[in-house]
Design a protein around this motif. Structure first.
Motif, mmCIF file in Angstrom:
data_model
loop_
_atom_site.group_PDB
_atom_site.id
_atom_site.type_symbol
_atom_site.label_atom_id
_atom_site.label_comp_id
_atom_site.label_asym_id
_atom_site.label_seq_id
_atom_site.Cartn_x
_atom_site.Cartn_y
_atom_site.Cartn_z
ATOM 1 N N VAL A 1 5.630 6.052 -2.231
ATOM 2 C CA VAL A 1 7.041 6.110 -2.604
ATOM 3 C C VAL A 1 7.203 6.740 -3.980
ATOM 4 O O VAL A 1 8.124 7.557 -4.214
ATOM 5 C CB VAL A 1 7.650 4.695 -2.558
ATOM 6 N N ILE A 2 6.305 6.372 -4.910
ATOM 7 C CA ILE A 2 6.375 6.945 -6.259
ATOM 8 C C ILE A 2 6.141 8.456 -6.211
ATOM 9 O O ILE A 2 6.866 9.240 -6.860
ATOM 10 C CB ILE A 2 5.357 6.261 -7.184
ATOM 11 N N ASP A 3 5.147 8.880 -5.454
ATOM 12 C CA ASP A 3 4.864 10.311 -5.350
ATOM 13 C C ASP A 3 6.047 11.066 -4.759
ATOM 14 O O ASP A 3 6.403 12.176 -5.220
ATOM 15 C CB ASP A 3 3.617 10.538 -4.498
ATOM 16 N N ARG A 4 6.662 10.502 -3.761
ATOM 17 C CA ARG A 4 7.810 11.176 -3.131
ATOM 18 C C ARG A 4 8.983 11.252 -4.115
ATOM 19 O O ARG A 4 9.694 12.274 -4.182
ATOM 20 C CB ARG A 4 8.220 10.411 -1.870
ATOM 21 N N ALA B 1 4.401 -8.475 -5.510
ATOM 22 C CA ALA B 1 3.050 -8.929 -5.181
ATOM 23 C C ALA B 1 2.734 -10.260 -5.852
ATOM 24 O O ALA B 1 2.095 -11.139 -5.259
ATOM 25 C CB ALA B 1 2.035 -7.871 -5.596
ATOM 26 N N MET B 2 3.187 -10.420 -7.098
ATOM 27 C CA MET B 2 2.967 -11.689 -7.803
ATOM 28 C C MET B 2 3.677 -12.833 -7.089
ATOM 29 O O MET B 2 3.120 -13.928 -6.921
ATOM 30 C CB MET B 2 3.466 -11.566 -9.235
ATOM 31 N N GLN B 3 4.899 -12.607 -6.671
ATOM 32 C CA GLN B 3 5.625 -13.648 -5.941
ATOM 33 C C GLN B 3 4.923 -14.013 -4.639
ATOM 34 O O GLN B 3 4.821 -15.199 -4.281
ATOM 35 C CB GLN B 3 7.054 -13.180 -5.659
ATOM 36 N N ARG C 1 6.695 0.618 -10.012
ATOM 37 C CA ARG C 1 5.438 -0.126 -10.135
ATOM 38 C C ARG C 1 5.692 -1.562 -10.573
ATOM 39 O O ARG C 1 5.042 -2.489 -10.079
ATOM 40 C CB ARG C 1 4.509 0.576 -11.122
ATOM 41 N N GLN C 2 6.628 -1.765 -11.492
ATOM 42 C CA GLN C 2 6.944 -3.123 -11.945
ATOM 43 C C GLN C 2 7.542 -3.951 -10.807
ATOM 44 O O GLN C 2 7.205 -5.123 -10.634
ATOM 45 C CB GLN C 2 7.922 -3.065 -13.118
ATOM 46 N N THR C 3 8.402 -3.330 -10.023
ATOM 47 C CA THR C 3 8.983 -4.043 -8.888
ATOM 48 C C THR C 3 7.906 -4.411 -7.867
ATOM 49 O O THR C 3 7.880 -5.531 -7.337
ATOM 50 C CB THR C 3 10.059 -3.181 -8.223
ATOM 51 N N GLY C 4 7.007 -3.454 -7.601
ATOM 52 C CA GLY C 4 5.924 -3.740 -6.666
ATOM 53 C C GLY C 4 4.997 -4.837 -7.166
ATOM 54 O O GLY C 4 4.573 -5.712 -6.393
ATOM 55 N N PRO D 1 0.804 -1.226 0.000
ATOM 56 C CA PRO D 1 0.000 0.000 0.000
ATOM 57 C C PRO D 1 0.836 1.275 0.000
ATOM 58 O O PRO D 1 0.309 2.363 -0.261
ATOM 59 C CB PRO D 1 -0.819 -0.129 1.290
ATOM 60 N N TYR D 2 2.122 1.181 0.254
ATOM 61 C CA TYR D 2 2.982 2.362 0.297
ATOM 62 C C TYR D 2 3.722 2.589 -1.022
ATOM 63 O O TYR D 2 4.564 3.492 -1.105
ATOM 64 C CB TYR D 2 4.001 2.225 1.430
#
Length: 243
Positions: free
Chosen positions: A72-75, A136-138, A129-132, A67-68
């Motif tokens: 992180v992207i915005d910051r 999440a997929m893992q 986003r890809q890392t997140g 959820p963070y």
């Protein structure tokens, strides 16, 4: 001086017993009313239900997203925007010192710089986003595998319970057969003992009769003859009734 293990008056004192070390875990006791066959059926049914539930529908990857991530992207975007603003200020200062402030060269330089910072901001946001999403997929796959593993373990426990029930029934059947054989042997022994009781008098007379040379009294049969007219004539003739 009195020796060890003795006390005044000759009374022997028992040596102090040493308690056996414990592992800190109480032994498991069987649950009252536990039915291994019902447990087997329940475990197998639960394993099937858990497997179907785990394999039903696509992976809900969104439920495992951090959820963070957006925060992180915005910051990160704010940091990039701040660096871009600082770079624009430096570019304007250099243009002013070179008496090129407001010229076409300054506008081209500012456009190129803004494009570079925009592309950098987009690339960093996409990577985050890809890392997140990959994380999440893992986690979703690991959760599904864990559910399937738990269902498989539950099924194995059900199979083990079923095998235990079969072994118990086999042991009970063998025990019943052993009891049947034992009871039959007792019945046979009782029959032999009863036969010995009933034949004891005859067996007791056999030895004395054999010593006297006597043989058992043969059995005789008696036949009866019904007298007729001819028999009466013979009797009268023998008595001289006819002269």
């Amino acid at each position: 001086m009195a020796g060890q293990g003795s006390k005044g008056g000759g009374q022997v004192v028992a040596p102090t017993s040493i308690a056996a070390p414990t592992s800190g875990m109480a032994p498991l006791a069987p649950t009252a009313g536990f039915d291994v066959n019902q447990a087997s059926a329940g475990a197998l049914q639960g394993a099937l239900g858990s497997t179907q539930e785990a394999m039903k529908g696509p992976l809900q990857v969104g439920a495992y997203m951090n959820p963070y991530t957006q925060s992180v992207i915005d910051r990160t975007q704010q940091d990039i925007a701040r660096q871009q603003e600082m770079a624009m200020n430096q570019l304007g200062a250099r243009a002013t010192s070179a008496n090129a402030f407001g010229g076409s060269r300054q506008g081209v330089a500012e456009g190129v710089m803004a494009g570079e910072y925009g592309r950098m901001a987009g690339d960093i946001a996409a990577q985050q986003r890809q890392t997140g999403y990959g994380t999440a997929m893992q986690q979703a796959m690991a959760d599904r595998q864990a559910r399937l593993g738990a269902a498989s373990q539950l099924g194995a426990l059900g199979q083990q319970a079923f095998g235990t029930g079969q072994a118990i029934q086999q042991q009970q059947m063998q025990q019943g057969l052993m009891q049947q054989v034992l009871q039959q042997s007792l019945i046979d022994a009782a029959r032999g003992q009863y036969a010995g009781y009933t034949g004891a008098p005859q067996a007791a007379l056999s030895a004395p009769l054999a010593a006297l040379g006597a043989t058992p009294t043969p059995k005789s049969t008696t036949t009866s003859n019904q007298a007729g007219l001819f028999s009466y004539l013979q009797a009268l003739t023998g008595m001289g009734a006819f002269g």
